[in-house]
Design an enzyme around this catalytic site. Structure first.
Site, PDB file in Angstrom:
ATOM      1  N   TYR A  64       2.076   0.891 -35.356  1.00 69.34           N
ATOM      2  CA  TYR A  64       2.827   0.049 -34.889  1.00 69.34           C
ATOM      3  C   TYR A  64       2.990  -0.950 -35.389  1.00 69.34           C
ATOM      4  CZ  TYR A  64       3.963  -1.940 -30.149  1.00 69.34           C
ATOM      5  OH  TYR A  64       4.165  -2.236 -28.903  1.00 69.34           O
ATOM      6  N   LYS A  84       5.471   3.850 -34.042  1.00 70.85           N
ATOM      7  CA  LYS A  84       5.872   3.425 -32.926  1.00 70.85           C
ATOM      8  C   LYS A  84       6.584   2.235 -33.362  1.00 70.85           C
ATOM      9  CE  LYS A  84       5.327   0.772 -27.880  1.00 70.85           C
ATOM     10  NZ  LYS A  84       4.068   0.987 -27.558  1.00 70.85           N
TER      11      LYS A  84
END
Length: 372
Positions: free
Chosen positions: A214, A242
């Site tokens: 992330y 992400k």
């Protein structure tokens, strides 16, 4: 149609030596080929059915027919999707007194999957992971898995700026039934890139789950550089990113250089990411309307960019209503409360509720979108 040739082809392949060796007895019976009709009945997209036609049942689940998926990927523009194509970064419902509300969590998870989500992200920052504790995280994972069964992939956050703590979260998440982990760069303490690498890699190595990295420098205060991401991508368990950097061009370059799957972490950029080759989106606004996001993704998959653009444009007011103030977790809870999905919009400090005027504005936005 070409898919009608799959079963006869399987009959033939069962009587020849499979590519790469092995007994023909290892080839499943063609009667176990996943039926396109069954998937169509469940509303699956054409892209999903293409993969199903190239799958067979082995043991408890579908597995790719050796070689067929690679052929189909070359015939298709659909990117690989280890973590699905539409994930909801699910809020953690709570009672008015602050306890985790598991029945509401189960209702919410079922709603999201029914509306088209194929992945549920639990205990991310939208799920108030900094203020929920490991037994609560475990209970939430168990309850959601019970509610949705194998209809959705369960991705769990292992997010902390304390590496040892993040490792414990990851290990406990796997034990509770997580199928993948989301790991961010450490926030606030702003380590060097070597520290970022070692932190993420330590959590990756602690389990055998597939990992999504992330990248959200606006919240963590530290970027994940291309060099660090390239090093992480060398680990076979690191599968995806992400991206909430807001830089689609950078992500486009990185997905090409690393081979990692990319997922939009910004609802306002979902359409842009998908048209640049992202595998999917991880959405907060999907709490209120996952169905429209599913339609948009399917339109992109089908090459119908005009329809996808129209859907993206229609979703813009909803995205602004939920994400425009930077308090997506809070606004998503209030939207779900107004829709009657959860019993309370309660959050834990330091998050706080919104004013009556803000509730009224959100209600108007949901009404305008036909969601109330």
């Amino acid at each position: 149609m070409w898919q009608d040739l799959i079963a006869p082809t399987l009959l033939f392949l069962r009587w020849i030596r499979p590519l790469g060796g092995g007994s023909r007895d290892r080839w499943p019976d063609p009667a176990h080929v996943v039926g396109a009709a069954r998937l169509r009945a469940h509303g699956a997209s054409d892209a999903t059915r293409v993969r199903a036609w190239c799958s067979v049942h082995v043991g408890d689940g579908a597995r790719p027919l050796r070689g067929a998926v690679r052929i189909m990927e070359r015939m298709s523009n659909i990117p690989a999707r280890r973590f699905g194509s539409l994930a909801a970064a699910m809020v953690t419902p709570m009672t008015d007194t602050g306890e985790i509300d598991l029945p509401s969590a189960q209702r919410l998870a079922i709603k999201l999957v029914d509306e088209g989500c194929d992945t549920i992200l639990l205990s991310g920052t939208t799920g108030e992971s900094p203020t929920t504790h490991q037994p609560e995280k475990n209970d939430l994972t168990d309850a959601v898995r019970e509610a949705v069964g194998d209809r959705a992939f369960i991705l769990c956050g292992a997010c902390s700026n304390d590496t040892a703590h993040a490792v414990r979260i990851g290990v406990a998440s796997q034990e509770a039934g997580a199928e993948g982990l989301l790991i961010n760069a450490p926030y606030y303490n702003r380590p060097s890139q070597e520290g970022v690498y070692r932190h993420i890699n330590a959590v990756v190595e602690a389990t055998d789950l597939p990992v999504m990295v992330y990248d959200i420098p606006g919240r963590t205060g530290v970027k994940i550089t291309e060099e660090t991401l390239a090093r992480l991508a060398e680990n076979p368990r690191v599968k995806a990113v992400k991206d909430a950097t807001g830089d689609v061009e950078q992500g486009f370059r990185r997905m090409e250089s690393t081979g990692l799957e990319y997922y939009s972490g910004d609802d306002g950029l979902n359409f842009a990411w998908l048209t640049h080759g992202a595998s999917g989106v991880i959405s907060v606004a999907a709490h209120a309307d996952a169905h429209s996001w599913r339609q948009m993704i399917d339109a992109v998959d089908a090459g119908d960019l005009a329809s996808a653009r129209t859907l993206a444009r229609s979703l813009r007011p909803l995205v602004h209503a939920i994400m425009g103030g930077g308090q997506g977790a809070v606004m998503a809870k209030y939207a779900l409360w107004l829709q009657g999905v959860i019993d309370s919009p309660a959050v834990r400090l330091p998050m706080v509720g919104i004013s009556d005027d803000e509730v009224s504005a959100l209600r108007r936005a949901l009404c305008a979108a036909g969601l109330l």
